[in-house]
Motif scaffolding. Structure first.
Motif, mmCIF file in Angstrom:
data_model
loop_
_atom_site.group_PDB
_atom_site.id
_atom_site.type_symbol
_atom_site.label_atom_id
_atom_site.label_comp_id
_atom_site.label_asym_id
_atom_site.label_seq_id
_atom_site.Cartn_x
_atom_site.Cartn_y
_atom_site.Cartn_z
ATOM 1 N N THR A 262 -40.792 3.277 -20.982
ATOM 2 C CA THR A 262 -40.448 3.523 -19.587
ATOM 3 C C THR A 262 -40.552 2.248 -18.765
ATOM 4 O OG1 THR A 262 -41.231 5.798 -19.815
ATOM 5 C CG2 THR A 262 -40.929 4.972 -17.578
ATOM 6 N N VAL A 263 -41.603 1.476 -18.984
ATOM 7 C CA VAL A 263 -41.727 0.195 -18.285
ATOM 8 C C VAL A 263 -40.541 -0.700 -18.620
ATOM 9 C CG1 VAL A 263 -43.090 -1.927 -18.120
ATOM 10 C CG2 VAL A 263 -44.242 0.292 -18.072
ATOM 11 N N LEU A 264 -40.158 -0.737 -19.884
ATOM 12 C CA LEU A 264 -39.024 -1.566 -20.299
ATOM 13 C C LEU A 264 -37.748 -1.174 -19.572
ATOM 14 C CD1 LEU A 264 -37.303 -3.432 -22.117
ATOM 15 C CD2 LEU A 264 -37.308 -1.587 -23.820
ATOM 16 N N VAL A 265 -37.400 0.115 -19.589
ATOM 17 C CA VAL A 265 -36.107 0.504 -19.022
ATOM 18 C C VAL A 265 -36.101 0.373 -17.499
ATOM 19 C CG1 VAL A 265 -35.515 1.997 -20.971
ATOM 20 C CG2 VAL A 265 -36.696 2.987 -18.993
ATOM 21 N N VAL A 266 -37.255 0.575 -16.860
ATOM 22 C CA VAL A 266 -37.301 0.387 -15.407
ATOM 23 C C VAL A 266 -37.186 -1.099 -15.068
ATOM 24 C CG1 VAL A 266 -38.668 0.655 -13.302
ATOM 25 C CG2 VAL A 266 -38.580 2.509 -14.986
ATOM 26 N N LEU A 267 -37.891 -1.952 -15.814
ATOM 27 C CA LEU A 267 -37.755 -3.393 -15.592
ATOM 28 C C LEU A 267 -36.308 -3.833 -15.786
ATOM 29 C CD1 LEU A 267 -40.938 -4.907 -17.305
ATOM 30 C CD2 LEU A 267 -40.458 -4.730 -14.854
ATOM 31 N N ASP A 268 -35.654 -3.317 -16.816
ATOM 32 C CA ASP A 268 -34.246 -3.663 -17.051
ATOM 33 C C ASP A 268 -33.384 -3.260 -15.855
ATOM 34 O OD1 ASP A 268 -34.677 -4.802 -19.502
ATOM 35 O OD2 ASP A 268 -34.015 -3.072 -20.671
ATOM 36 N N ALA A 269 -33.640 -2.066 -15.321
ATOM 37 C CA ALA A 269 -32.862 -1.607 -14.175
ATOM 38 C C ALA A 269 -33.074 -2.507 -12.970
ATOM 39 C CB ALA A 269 -33.239 -0.167 -13.841
ATOM 40 N N LEU A 270 -34.320 -2.897 -12.747
ATOM 41 C CA LEU A 270 -34.620 -3.745 -11.588
ATOM 42 C C LEU A 270 -34.107 -5.169 -11.796
ATOM 43 C CD1 LEU A 270 -38.227 -2.485 -10.755
ATOM 44 C CD2 LEU A 270 -36.059 -1.790 -9.724
ATOM 45 N N HIS A 271 -34.242 -5.692 -13.011
ATOM 46 C CA HIS A 271 -33.698 -7.030 -13.291
ATOM 47 C C HIS A 271 -32.192 -7.053 -13.057
ATOM 48 C CE1 HIS A 271 -37.461 -8.423 -14.696
ATOM 49 N NE2 HIS A 271 -37.411 -7.971 -15.923
ATOM 50 N N SER A 272 -31.495 -6.046 -13.575
ATOM 51 C CA SER A 272 -30.041 -6.049 -13.445
ATOM 52 C C SER A 272 -29.608 -5.833 -12.001
ATOM 53 C CB SER A 272 -29.418 -4.976 -14.353
ATOM 54 O OG SER A 272 -29.809 -3.676 -13.962
ATOM 55 N N ALA A 273 -30.455 -5.158 -11.230
ATOM 56 C CA ALA A 273 -30.118 -4.916 -9.827
ATOM 57 C C ALA A 273 -30.255 -6.171 -8.982
ATOM 58 C CB ALA A 273 -31.002 -3.816 -9.256
ATOM 59 N N PHE A 274 -31.240 -6.992 -9.291
ATOM 60 C CA PHE A 274 -31.561 -8.101 -8.401
ATOM 61 C C PHE A 274 -31.263 -9.478 -8.978
ATOM 62 C CE2 PHE A 274 -34.365 -4.571 -7.099
ATOM 63 C CZ PHE A 274 -33.909 -4.413 -5.809
ATOM 64 N N ALA A 275 -30.950 -9.558 -10.279
ATOM 65 C CA ALA A 275 -30.627 -10.856 -10.880
ATOM 66 C C ALA A 275 -29.172 -11.202 -10.601
ATOM 67 C CB ALA A 275 -30.882 -10.826 -12.379
ATOM 68 N N ASP A 276 -28.887 -12.480 -10.403
ATOM 69 C CA ASP A 276 -27.517 -12.927 -10.134
ATOM 70 C C ASP A 276 -26.693 -13.014 -11.402
ATOM 71 O OD1 ASP A 276 -27.945 -13.163 -7.405
ATOM 72 O OD2 ASP A 276 -28.681 -15.210 -7.588
ATOM 73 N N THR A 277 -27.295 -13.566 -12.454
ATOM 74 C CA THR A 277 -26.554 -13.767 -13.697
ATOM 75 C C THR A 277 -27.466 -13.517 -14.865
ATOM 76 O OG1 THR A 277 -27.122 -16.129 -13.777
ATOM 77 C CG2 THR A 277 -25.033 -15.536 -12.710
ATOM 78 N N ALA A 278 -26.866 -13.355 -16.032
ATOM 79 C CA ALA A 278 -27.608 -13.267 -17.298
ATOM 80 C C ALA A 278 -27.347 -14.554 -18.054
ATOM 81 C CB ALA A 278 -27.153 -12.066 -18.113
ATOM 82 N N PRO A 279 -28.346 -15.401 -18.278
ATOM 83 C CA PRO A 279 -28.120 -16.701 -18.909
ATOM 84 C C PRO A 279 -27.731 -16.587 -20.371
ATOM 85 C CG PRO A 279 -30.481 -16.280 -18.673
ATOM 86 C CD PRO A 279 -29.747 -15.163 -17.952
ATOM 87 N N GLU A 280 -27.083 -17.635 -20.855
ATOM 88 C CA GLU A 280 -26.680 -17.644 -22.263
ATOM 89 C C GLU A 280 -27.862 -17.696 -23.206
ATOM 90 O OE1 GLU A 280 -23.654 -17.292 -23.651
ATOM 91 O OE2 GLU A 280 -23.026 -16.807 -21.623
#
Length: 288
Positions: A262-280
Motif C-alpha cells: 500500500t505504501v508503494l502504490v500510494v507513493l507511486d501515485a503521489l510521485h506521478s502526480a507531482f513529478a515533472d518527468t521520469a528520468p532515463e
C-alpha cells in the motif's frame, strides 16, 4: 516502514523484495539531486545482497507452481537493479538458464503477466516464444469489462493492463491505447475510483490514481478526489492502510505482507502526480 522491513525469502519473498525496491527507487527518482540519494542507494544495495548469492536463484529447480508465482517478480527485480545502476551480469546469467522454463509456462500466463514479460524480455534482449504483447487483445480493457465485472477480484489485473505499457510510470509518453480504449477507460476509472474511496481502500485507490495520471486523465474530478483522499488518509506513522486487525494472525509480518504494497502504490501515485518527468536512469551503484 521500508527502512525497518527485513525481507524474508520464503513464501512471497521475491515479490516483497520487488515492492521494497520499487518503493526506494521511486524515492530515489523524487529526491532532489544530491539529497539522500547516496543513503537510498546504500539501502537498496543492502536489500539486494541476497540476489548476489546462489541460494536466491533457485527457480531453475523450483516446481511449476513456485516458478509461476515468483518468476514475474524475479525478472522485475533484475530490471529494477539494472535500472538503478547495479551490475546484473550474475543475475542475467541465471535468467538465461531459466528462460526455457519461462517460455514453457508462457501460454498459461494472464494478459497483464504476458505484457509484463514482454517488457522484461525486450529489456534483457531475450527472444520471445511468441508475441507476448498480443496478449492485450484478450484482456479486460479489450473486452470492455464493466466496473461491476472487474470488481475487487480483478481490479489488480485491470490496473496492471495500464501499468505495463507505461512501465509503471517510467514511460509517461507512451501512446499505447486506441481512442476507443481511452473512451472506455475514461468512463470506467471514475466509477472504480469512487468505489475504492467509499470502501476506504488506499491500496486500490493508489493504483487507480496512477492509472488516471498515466492516461493524462488529470482533468477528471475523480483524479483530484483520489489524491485528496490519499493525502488525507495517511496514518500518523506515515503509512497508509488499516491493517491492525491482521496483527493477531500475521504478527510482525504485517508490514511486509500488507502495509508495504500500500505504501508503494500510494507513493507511486503521489510521485506521478507531482513529478515533472521520469528520468532515463535512476541511480548508480555506490562504491563498496
Amino acid at each position: 516502514v521500508a527502512r525497518n522491513i527485513k525481507i524474508v525469502f520464503t513464501g512471497k519473498g521475491k515479490k516483497k523484495l520487488v515492492e521494497i525496491l520499487d518503493a526506494y527507487l521511486g524515492l530515489l527518482r523524487a529526491a532532489p539531486e544530491g539529497q539522500n540519494q547516496e543513503a537510498i542507494l546504500e539501502r537498496i544495495a543492502e536489500l539486494a545482497e541476497p540476489t548476489w548469492t546462489a541460494a536466491y536463484h533457485d527457480l531453475d529447480t523450483a516446481d511449476d507452481t513456485q516458478l509461476k508465482q515468483d518468476s514475474t517478480s524475479y525478472l522485475r527485480a533484475a530490471y529494477l537493479l539494472d535500472r538503478a545502476g547495479f551490475d546484473t551480469a550474475f543475475y542475467r546469467a541465471h535468467i538465461l538458464r531459466l528462460l526455457p522454463r519461462l517460455n514453457d509456462q508462457m501460454t498459461r500466463r494472464g494478459t497483464d503477466q504476458r505484457m509484463a514479460f514482454h517488457t522484461y524480455y525486450a529489456y534483457f534482449n531475450l527472444p520471445e516464444p511468441f508475441s507476448l504483447a498480443a496478449a492485450f487483445q484478450s484482456g479486460l480493457i479489450a473486452a470492455r469489462a464493466s466496473p461491476e465485472q472487474i470488481g475487487h477480484g480483478a481490479i489488480y489485473q485491470f490496473t496492471h493492463e495500464i501499468f505495463v505499457p507505461y512501465e509503471f510510470g517510467e514511460k509517461l509518453d507512451a501512446q499505447f491505447f486506441s481512442a476507443d480504449d481511452l473512451a472506455y477507460l475514461r468512463q470506467a476509472l471514475p466509477i472504480l475510483t469512487h468505489d475504492s474511496i467509499s470502501r476506504n481502500d488506499p491500496d486500490v485507490t493508489g493504483e487507480l490514481s496512477s492509472c488516471m495520471r498515466y492516461l493524462c486523465f488529470t482533468n477528471l474530478p475523480s483524479y483530484r478526489e483520489s489524491l485528496t483522499y490519499l493525502l488525507e488518509s495517511q496514518r500518523p506513522e506515515g503509512t497508509w492502510g488499516d491493517y491492525d486487525r491482521f496483527i493477531a494472525t500475521l504478527g510482525s509480518h504485517v508490514d511486509q505482507a500488507l502495509t508495504l504494497h500500500t505504501v508503494l502504490v500510494v507513493l507511486d501515485a503521489l510521485h506521478s502526480a507531482f513529478a515533472d518527468t521520469a528520468p532515463e536512469s535512476v541511480g548508480v551503484k555506490p562504491d563498496p
